[in-house]
Design an enzyme around this catalytic site. Structure first.
Site, mmCIF file in Angstrom:
data_model
loop_
_atom_site.group_PDB
_atom_site.id
_atom_site.type_symbol
_atom_site.label_atom_id
_atom_site.label_comp_id
_atom_site.label_asym_id
_atom_site.label_seq_id
_atom_site.Cartn_x
_atom_site.Cartn_y
_atom_site.Cartn_z
ATOM 1 N N THR A 23 0.819 -1.213 0.000
ATOM 2 C CA THR A 23 0.000 0.000 0.000
ATOM 3 C C THR A 23 0.856 1.268 0.000
ATOM 4 O O THR A 23 0.442 2.295 -0.535
ATOM 5 C CB THR A 23 -0.968 0.012 1.193
ATOM 6 O OG1 THR A 23 -0.250 -0.274 2.392
ATOM 7 C CG2 THR A 23 -2.061 -1.032 1.018
ATOM 8 N N THR A 24 2.059 1.213 0.571
ATOM 9 C CA THR A 24 2.965 2.358 0.570
ATOM 10 C C THR A 24 3.416 2.710 -0.848
ATOM 11 O O THR A 24 3.816 3.846 -1.119
ATOM 12 C CB THR A 24 4.184 2.070 1.464
ATOM 13 O OG1 THR A 24 3.722 1.847 2.795
ATOM 14 C CG2 THR A 24 5.178 3.214 1.487
ATOM 15 N N TYR B 22 -13.153 -2.149 2.726
ATOM 16 C CA TYR B 22 -14.433 -1.521 2.408
ATOM 17 C C TYR B 22 -15.630 -2.463 2.591
ATOM 18 O O TYR B 22 -16.633 -2.092 3.194
ATOM 19 C CB TYR B 22 -14.451 -0.936 0.975
ATOM 20 C CG TYR B 22 -15.709 -0.136 0.704
ATOM 21 C CD1 TYR B 22 -15.841 1.158 1.189
ATOM 22 C CD2 TYR B 22 -16.773 -0.695 0.002
ATOM 23 C CE1 TYR B 22 -17.013 1.892 0.971
ATOM 24 C CE2 TYR B 22 -17.941 0.022 -0.214
ATOM 25 C CZ TYR B 22 -18.064 1.309 0.271
ATOM 26 O OH TYR B 22 -19.210 2.006 0.063
ATOM 27 N N TYR C 144 -2.052 -9.907 5.606
ATOM 28 C CA TYR C 144 -1.816 -8.525 6.020
ATOM 29 C C TYR C 144 -3.081 -8.006 6.691
ATOM 30 O O TYR C 144 -4.114 -7.847 6.056
ATOM 31 C CB TYR C 144 -1.441 -7.686 4.801
ATOM 32 C CG TYR C 144 -1.137 -6.221 5.065
ATOM 33 C CD1 TYR C 144 -0.914 -5.727 6.345
ATOM 34 C CD2 TYR C 144 -1.051 -5.326 3.999
ATOM 35 C CE1 TYR C 144 -0.628 -4.394 6.565
ATOM 36 C CE2 TYR C 144 -0.768 -3.979 4.214
ATOM 37 C CZ TYR C 144 -0.555 -3.519 5.489
ATOM 38 O OH TYR C 144 -0.279 -2.192 5.703
ATOM 39 N N ARG D 148 -7.131 0.689 7.860
ATOM 40 C CA ARG D 148 -7.382 0.957 6.443
ATOM 41 C C ARG D 148 -8.506 0.092 5.879
ATOM 42 O O ARG D 148 -9.185 0.490 4.934
ATOM 43 C CB ARG D 148 -6.108 0.733 5.621
ATOM 44 C CG ARG D 148 -5.045 1.794 5.838
ATOM 45 C CD ARG D 148 -3.826 1.522 4.974
ATOM 46 N NE ARG D 148 -2.810 2.557 5.133
ATOM 47 C CZ ARG D 148 -2.702 3.631 4.369
ATOM 48 N NH1 ARG D 148 -3.572 3.839 3.395
ATOM 49 N NH2 ARG D 148 -1.737 4.511 4.565
ATOM 50 N N LYS E 264 1.541 -9.993 8.411
ATOM 51 C CA LYS E 264 1.948 -8.629 8.740
ATOM 52 C C LYS E 264 0.830 -8.051 9.588
ATOM 53 O O LYS E 264 -0.266 -7.786 9.100
ATOM 54 C CB LYS E 264 2.157 -7.802 7.472
ATOM 55 C CG LYS E 264 2.555 -6.353 7.765
ATOM 56 C CD LYS E 264 2.649 -5.533 6.480
ATOM 57 C CE LYS E 264 2.965 -4.069 6.810
ATOM 58 N NZ LYS E 264 2.981 -3.218 5.597
ATOM 59 N N ILE F 182 7.675 -5.331 8.510
ATOM 60 C CA ILE F 182 7.626 -4.726 7.173
ATOM 61 C C ILE F 182 7.390 -3.245 7.418
ATOM 62 O O ILE F 182 6.342 -2.844 7.912
ATOM 63 C CB ILE F 182 6.540 -5.349 6.292
ATOM 64 C CG1 ILE F 182 6.902 -6.814 5.995
ATOM 65 C CG2 ILE F 182 6.389 -4.568 4.982
ATOM 66 C CD1 ILE F 182 5.850 -7.568 5.213
#
Length: 293
Positions: A46-47, A109, A135, A140, A164, A206
């Protein structure tokens, strides 16, 4: 699984001022983190702003990192989403020969139940040609993958090799460490509590700040893994202020400001993200220059 013990970094996608992908800057960033001593690289996490990249740009990012890495470190590719069938189709069609594992985010979402999360990752486990790292990032995704669900997945599918964990909850992380199968990796997804998680039995991190300051952060994690607690915490407190700063106005805007100070890339991000304001930029510049003294 030894490849994923220590520090992985979630690579940014650097952009030029015209918002195009900056291939040369990406190569410089790859060399920066490898020279800094990190253990593996995460591509299109996502980064890396994949939500604002088109498919051609994603392929450019992947190929650039593979080329710059030159086989030096293991590569992890971010493959996830909230459309389970679409993720499965990518897993079945993409060439993963240059990658050691997949990082797959819990669906966002849709807010699935725990059973929905289980079934999503069951489908991924059955389709994935290489190992998968789960993850969990409820800040988020708007849903928390509970330890019970993680352990159910870990016990049912041997190619799900770790998680993660980025809930920001040290108690939840400790429950995962307590109940995990022997070789299942608990990887911190929160830079601020990465060291406590490692000292509690986690496998590493991470990281985002580890991309900006790879030498200091990866050494801190190695010291933690070797239970050199006092030395590790000296580095933790040396870096700690910057962790708050890089997330203060959104990720990866903060770490891109560090890269600008280091002359590695522009600080450009794509909408709906915006660059950090002048106050934060100034504080990050001062911190970065002082850290290298």
């Amino acid at each position: 699984m030894q490849a994923f013990i220590g520090t992985g970094v979630a690579l940014v996608t650097p952009f030029k001022k015209d918002f195009s992908v900056d291939i040369e800057a990406l190569k410089k960033i790859v060399n920066h983190v490898i020279d800094g001593g990190v253990e593996y690289l995460v591509v299109l996490g996502t980064t890396g702003e994949p939500a604002t990249l088109n498919q051609d740009e994603k392929e450019i990012v992947i190929e650039t990192i593979i080329e710059a890495n030159k086989g030096r470190l293991p590569l992890v590719l971010g493959v996830g989403g909230n459309n389970t069938q679409q993720v499965v189709e990518e897993l079945k069609s993409r060439d993963f020969s240059k990658f050691s594992a997949i990082l797959s985010v819990s669906p966002y979402y849709n807010k699935p139940t725990q059973e929905g999360i289980y079934q999503h990752f069951k489908a991924i486990a059955e389709a994935a040609p290489i190992p998968v790292i789960l993850y969990n990032v409820p800040g988020r995704t708007a849903s928390n993958m509970l330890p019970e669900t993680v352990m159910r997945l870990a016990n049912d599918f041997k190619n799900l090799i770790g998680i993660k964990e980025a809930a920001g909850d040290i108690v939840q992380a400790m429950k995962l460490i307590q109940h995990k199968p022997k070789d299942f990796l608990i990887i911190s997804g929160d830079d601020m509590i990465a060291l406590p998680i490692v000292l509690a039995g986690g496998s590493g991190v991470i990281s985002v700040i580890g991309e900006g300051y790879p030498k200091e952060f990866s050494e801190m994690i190695r010291l933690g893994l070797n239970k050199k607690v006092e030395e590790a915490y000296i580095l933790h407190y040396k870096i700690m202020e910057s962790i708050d700063m890089i997330f203060e106005q959104g990720n990866p805007a903060g770490v891109k400001e560090i890269f600008k100070t280091l002359n590695l890339s522009e600080n450009t991000v794509r909408l709906p993200l915006v660059t950090v304001n002048s106050d934060l930029a100034n504080r990050l510049e001062i911190f970065t220059k002082n850290l290298s003294k």
